[in-house]
Design a protein around this motif. Structure first.
Motif, mmCIF file in Angstrom:
data_model
loop_
_atom_site.group_PDB
_atom_site.id
_atom_site.type_symbol
_atom_site.label_atom_id
_atom_site.label_comp_id
_atom_site.label_asym_id
_atom_site.label_seq_id
_atom_site.Cartn_x
_atom_site.Cartn_y
_atom_site.Cartn_z
ATOM 1 N N ASP A 156 0.824 -1.058 0.079
ATOM 2 C CA ASP A 156 -0.003 -0.012 0.163
ATOM 3 C C ASP A 156 0.711 1.196 0.009
ATOM 4 O O ASP A 156 1.377 1.692 1.048
ATOM 5 C CB ASP A 156 -1.093 -0.092 1.080
ATOM 6 C CG ASP A 156 -2.014 1.238 1.099
ATOM 7 O OD1 ASP A 156 -1.989 1.691 0.236
ATOM 8 O OD2 ASP A 156 -2.387 1.526 2.213
ATOM 9 N N ALA A 157 1.159 1.623 -1.168
ATOM 10 C CA ALA A 157 1.946 2.768 -1.295
ATOM 11 C C ALA A 157 1.453 4.005 -2.168
ATOM 12 O O ALA A 157 0.856 3.857 -3.353
ATOM 13 C CB ALA A 157 3.318 2.432 -2.053
ATOM 14 N N ARG A 158 1.209 5.194 -1.555
ATOM 15 C CA ARG A 158 0.653 6.198 -2.222
ATOM 16 C C ARG A 158 1.246 7.725 -2.023
ATOM 17 O O ARG A 158 1.789 7.822 -0.771
ATOM 18 C CB ARG A 158 -0.891 6.307 -1.782
ATOM 19 C CG ARG A 158 -1.988 4.925 -1.985
ATOM 20 C CD ARG A 158 -3.202 4.900 -1.188
ATOM 21 N NE ARG A 158 -2.840 4.752 0.316
ATOM 22 C CZ ARG A 158 -3.391 4.818 1.190
ATOM 23 N NH1 ARG A 158 -4.370 6.155 1.194
ATOM 24 N NH2 ARG A 158 -3.322 4.473 2.351
ATOM 25 N N ARG A 194 -3.782 18.287 -1.270
ATOM 26 C CA ARG A 194 -5.126 18.140 -1.137
ATOM 27 C C ARG A 194 -5.895 19.017 -0.353
ATOM 28 O O ARG A 194 -5.238 19.357 0.834
ATOM 29 C CB ARG A 194 -5.439 16.540 -0.826
ATOM 30 C CG ARG A 194 -6.709 16.119 -1.001
ATOM 31 C CD ARG A 194 -7.019 14.562 -0.856
ATOM 32 N NE ARG A 194 -8.379 14.086 -0.802
ATOM 33 C CZ ARG A 194 -8.625 12.776 -0.921
ATOM 34 N NH1 ARG A 194 -7.514 11.995 -0.644
ATOM 35 N NH2 ARG A 194 -9.699 12.623 -1.160
ATOM 36 N N VAL A 195 -7.031 19.543 -0.908
ATOM 37 C CA VAL A 195 -7.761 20.460 0.022
ATOM 38 C C VAL A 195 -9.265 19.798 0.395
ATOM 39 O O VAL A 195 -9.852 19.152 -0.227
ATOM 40 C CB VAL A 195 -8.186 21.656 -0.818
ATOM 41 C CG1 VAL A 195 -9.216 22.763 -0.217
ATOM 42 C CG2 VAL A 195 -6.914 22.306 -1.446
ATOM 43 N N TYR A 196 -9.380 19.816 1.802
ATOM 44 C CA TYR A 196 -10.274 19.370 2.719
ATOM 45 C C TYR A 196 -11.263 20.543 2.657
ATOM 46 O O TYR A 196 -11.041 21.272 3.712
ATOM 47 C CB TYR A 196 -10.122 18.487 3.440
ATOM 48 C CG TYR A 196 -9.246 17.351 3.341
ATOM 49 C CD1 TYR A 196 -9.703 15.977 3.020
ATOM 50 C CD2 TYR A 196 -7.907 17.557 3.401
ATOM 51 C CE1 TYR A 196 -8.829 15.171 2.816
ATOM 52 C CE2 TYR A 196 -6.986 16.395 3.008
ATOM 53 C CZ TYR A 196 -7.385 15.257 2.702
ATOM 54 O OH TYR A 196 -6.673 14.039 2.655
ATOM 55 N N LEU A 216 -10.781 19.859 -3.114
ATOM 56 C CA LEU A 216 -10.001 19.568 -4.342
ATOM 57 C C LEU A 216 -8.655 18.537 -4.048
ATOM 58 O O LEU A 216 -8.200 18.431 -2.968
ATOM 59 C CB LEU A 216 -9.052 21.291 -4.624
ATOM 60 C CG LEU A 216 -8.070 21.131 -5.711
ATOM 61 C CD1 LEU A 216 -8.711 21.116 -6.883
ATOM 62 C CD2 LEU A 216 -7.336 22.525 -5.566
ATOM 63 N N GLY A 217 -8.373 17.897 -5.370
ATOM 64 C CA GLY A 217 -7.469 16.883 -5.230
ATOM 65 C C GLY A 217 -8.035 15.547 -4.896
ATOM 66 O O GLY A 217 -9.261 15.386 -4.822
ATOM 67 N N PRO A 218 -7.164 14.634 -4.702
ATOM 68 C CA PRO A 218 -5.696 14.908 -4.754
ATOM 69 C C PRO A 218 -4.934 15.186 -5.953
ATOM 70 O O PRO A 218 -5.356 14.729 -7.127
ATOM 71 C CB PRO A 218 -5.066 13.423 -4.342
ATOM 72 C CG PRO A 218 -6.139 12.567 -4.582
ATOM 73 C CD PRO A 218 -7.553 13.167 -4.690
ATOM 74 N N ILE A 219 -3.957 15.988 -6.049
ATOM 75 C CA ILE A 219 -3.311 16.551 -7.231
ATOM 76 C C ILE A 219 -1.886 15.754 -7.515
ATOM 77 O O ILE A 219 -1.383 15.216 -6.478
ATOM 78 C CB ILE A 219 -2.872 17.993 -6.970
ATOM 79 C CG1 ILE A 219 -4.019 18.755 -6.900
ATOM 80 C CG2 ILE A 219 -1.987 18.374 -8.122
ATOM 81 C CD1 ILE A 219 -3.792 20.382 -6.352
ATOM 82 N N ALA A 220 -2.020 15.075 -8.522
ATOM 83 C CA ALA A 220 -0.758 14.302 -9.117
ATOM 84 C C ALA A 220 -0.668 13.178 -8.221
ATOM 85 O O ALA A 220 0.332 12.796 -7.756
ATOM 86 C CB ALA A 220 0.360 15.144 -9.181
#
Length: 564
Positions: free
Chosen positions: A375-377, A382-384, A390-394
Motif C-alpha cells: 500500500d504505497a500512495r 489536497r484540499v479538504y 480539491l485533489g488529490p493533485i498528481a
C-alpha cells in the motif's frame, strides 16, 4: 519383480468378495477393498453332476481351463461337486465307502460360509485323499495367462477354503503367481484352515484366506498356481472355492498442512500410501512428482513411517519417493517441507505424479502462500473543504496488491485558488521484492516553489518520503519497520525561517488564521504503515490543506486496504 515376505491368514472381512470399484483418493489411512481382477467360482455350466477339474471351463470373457498334478486328479481328488450331486460317486473317483458324502458336505459348507443363496448347489474343488499325493504338487493351475488391466501393480490372492479331518494332517495350500514359466510365491507360510478357521460349519473348518504379502508385477498377464505342501494322505481332506486374483495396489494421497502459510514459511507436504483391506505387504512402490513452479523443498528434513521410505530431490523441481508397506500396516507416510517466496496457490495433482510403480494416482492438493500487501500512495496536495474540495493533485499509487510494481506522476505547476500555488510537482509509489524476499513499500512527493495564503507560508522545496519494509525469515515475513521523513528547504512561516528537518508533528500557530503541522507523521494499518505530510494547514474556517503526502504500508490479506 519385488517379492514380499508373507504368511497366509484367515480374513473374515473378505467373505463374499466381489470385484470392487477402483481405489479412489480422498480417504488417506482408510484401506479400501482390493480389486478382484479375476475370480473363479467354479459355477459355469455346472449342475448336479460332478465335473473333474480338467474338464471344467470357466465363464467368459477369459473361459479359463485348468490343469493339476495327476495325484490331485485321482483317489477322490479333483472333482467339482455340490451337496446336490448324486449320492453315488462318479465312476473311477476312488472315494470309497462314506467318503463321497463328506466330499459333498465340504462344498456345501463353503456355500454357507460365502453366503450362497442355496449352499447345497454351491460347487467347489474337493479332495478326500485316499492315498499319499506327495508334497509340493500342483492342485490347480491356469492353462492360459489371465489378462491384467495394467502393469506395475501389486497382485495377491484370496480363496475360500474348507478342511476336515483336522485331528490329523491338514491341507497346506500355497499360491504362486505365474510370470510365463516363472512361479512367484505369494506366501511363506501355507494356508491352514484347520489351524486358522474363520468359522466351523457342520464340523468343517472354513474361511476366506489371503496372503499378507504381494508381488509387484511388471507384466500385463499372469497365471495362477495352487500348491498343496501336505504330502500325506492321512487327513489332507478339504476343498477350495472362489479363487481370486487381487489387484492390491495401494492408494497415494497428497496433503499440505497447514493449507495457508506466509511466504517463506514452511508447509508440510505429506504423501500417504494407504494399503488395501487385506493389509498384505507392499514392498518397492515408488513414484516421481514435479512440484509446481515456485514451490520448493526447504531442507532435507524428511520423515517417514514407511519401511525403507525415502524422498530425494531430483532434476529441476522433481522429487522421487519410494518405500514399503509392511504386512498388517494400514498406511504409511513420507513428509517433507516446502515453501515459496512468491504468493499464490500451488496445486499438486495426479498429472504431476509420474513413473508410478505400485501405486494408484492421487487426487489434488493445494497450498496457499500469502505475502504482505503493498500500500504505497503519494500526492502533491489536497484540499479538504465542505464547499469546494480539491485533489488529490498528481496522485501516484501502487496499492492493494502483493505484486511488485510502481507508479509516478508530475506537473509543471498548479494553482490552489485563493489558497496559493505550487511549482514543479513529482510523486511516485512503488512495491518491491528483493532477491532475499525483502518486501518494501515506498512513496515520495516533492514540490518546488510553494506559496500559500498570500506568502504567509512559503518554501523553495518540500520533499516527503515514507517507507514500510519487511525482511523475509525462515518463518515468514518479519515485522514491518517504518520510516518517514520530510525535508522543508527554505521554509518560512509568517516571515520566520524554519529548519529543513523539523521533528515529527511540529505545530506552528498562525494567529487569526489557524495552524500548520510540519512533518506530520501518523501510524496507519494497525502499526503496519505510516503517512507523512510535509505540511498540514488547518484554517479557522474549517478548510484543511495537506501538501507533500506520502503513505507506505505492508498489510496482511485481512487488513483494510487502502490502510487508514
Amino acid at each position: 519383480m519385488a517379492l514380499a515376505a508373507l504368511t497366509a491368514v484367515a480374513l473374515t472381512g473378505l467373505t463374499g468378495l466381489t470385484p470392487a470399484a477402483a481405489n479412489a483418493p480422498g480417504s488417506p489411512g482408510t484401506p479400501a477393498a482390493p480389486v478382484a481382477v479375476f475370480t473363479e467360482d467354479f459355477e459355469n455350466g455346472q449342475g448336479a453332476q460332478p465335473t473333474l477339474l480338467t474338464d471344467y471351463t470357466g465363464a467368459g470373457p477369459v473361459h479359463q481351463t485348468y490343469t493339476a498334478d495327476p495325484a490331485w486328479l485321482r483317489n477322490c481328488n479333483g472333482y467339482l461337486t455340490s451337496l446336490d450331486a448324486p449320492t453315488t460317486e462318479p465312476a473311477g473317483a476312488g472315494c470309497g465307502s462314506g467318503a463321497w458324502s463328506i466330499v459333498k458336505n465340504l462344498a456345501s459348507a463353503l456355500g454357507t460360509w460365502s453366503g450362497a443363496a442355496d449352499p447345497a448347489a454351491n460347487h467347489a474343488v474337493t479332495a478326500y485323499t485316499q492315498a499319499d499325493p506327495g508334497g509340493g504338487k500342483v492342485q490347480l493351475q491356469t492353462a492360459e495367462p489371465i489378462p491384467l488391466p495394467a502393469a506395475n501393480r501389486f497382485l495377491t490372492f484370496s480363496v475360500d477354503v474348507a478342511a476336515t479331518s483336522c485331528y490329523t494332517n491338514a491341507p497346506l495350500l500355497s499360491f504362486y503367481l505365474l510370470d510365463g514359466q516363472t512361479a512367484l510365491p505369494t506366501s511363506t507360510a501355507p494356508i491352514n484352515a484347520c489351524a486358522n478357521p474363520g468359522s466351523v460349519v457342520g464340523g468343517v473348518s472354513v474361511g476366506t484366506y489371503a496372503s499378507n504379502g504381494s508381488v509387484l508385477f511388471s507384466g500385463t498377464s499372469a497365471g495362477i498356481r495352487l500348491i498343496n505342501d501336505q504330502a500325506s494322505g492321512n487327513g489332507n481332506d478339504g476343498a477350495f472355492d472362489n479363487v481370486r486374483l487381487l489387484d492390491a495396489t495401494p492408494q497415494l494421497d497428497l496433503g499440505f498442512s497447514p493449507a495457508t502459510r506466509p511466504v517463506g514459511a514452511p508447509a508440510t507436504l505429506t504423501f500417504t500410501l494407504t494399503n488395501t483391506s487385506e493389509l498384505a505387504a507392499k514392498n518397492g512402490w515408488s513414484f516421481t512428482t514435479a512440484l509446481p513452479s515456485g514451490l520448493r523443498l526447504t531442507d532435507d528434513a524428511t520423515t517417514t513411517t514407511c519401511g525403507n521410505g525415502s524422498l530425494t530431490a531430483g532434476a529441476g523441481n522433481s522429487v522421487a519417493v519410494g518405500g514399503d508397506l509392511a504386512a498388517g500396516q494400514a498406511s504409511c507416510t513420507v513428509t517433507a517441507h516446502v515453501t515459496s517466496t512468491d504468493p499464490g496457490t500451488y496445486q499438486l495433482c495426479a498429472g504431476a505424479v509420474t513413473d508410478r510403480v505400485g501405486i494408484d494416482p492421487p487426487g489434488c492438493a493445494s497450498v496457499t502462500f500469502t505475502a504482505p500487501v503493498f500500500d504505497a500512495r503519494s500526492n502533491a496536495a489536497r484540499v479538504y473543504s465542505p464547499l469546494l474540495p480539491l485533489g488529490p493533485i498528481a496522485p501516484s499509487a501502487h496499492s492493494c496488491t502483493t505484486a511488485p510494481g510502481s507508479d509516478s506522476h508530475g506537473l509543471v505547476s498548479t494553482g490552489l485558488g485563493t489558497l496559493g500555488s505550487l511549482g514543479v510537482i513529482s510523486t511516485d509509489a512503488s512495491g518491491t521484492v528483493g532477491p532475499d524476499g525483502t518486501r518494501t513499500a515506498a512513496a515520495h512527493a516533492s514540490i518546488a516553489h510553494l506559496s500559500l495564503l498570500g506568502g504567509l507560508i512559503s518554501a523553495d522545496a518540500v520533499d516527503t518520503s515514507a517507507q514500510a519494509r519487511s525482511v523475509l525469515t525462515s518463518s515468514g515475513p518479519g515485522p514491518v519497520s517504518l520510516q518517514g521523513t520530510s525535508t522543508l528547504t527554505g521554509l518560512r512561516v509568517a516571515g520566520v525561517a524554519v529548519g529543513a528537518n523539523p521533528p515529527p508533528n511540529t505545530t506552528v500557530g498562525l494567529p487569526l488564521v489557524g495552524s500548520v503541522v510540519l512533518n506530520e507523521q501518523t501510524a496507519i494499518g494497525g502499526g503496519k504503515g505510516i503517512t507523512v505530510n510535509a505540511l498540514h494547514v488547518t484554517l479557522l474556517t474549517g478548510v484543511q490543506l495537506t501538501l507533500g503526502t506520502a503513505t507506505a504500508a505492508l498489510l496482511s490479506s485481512t487488513d483494510t486496504c487502502p490502510a487508514v
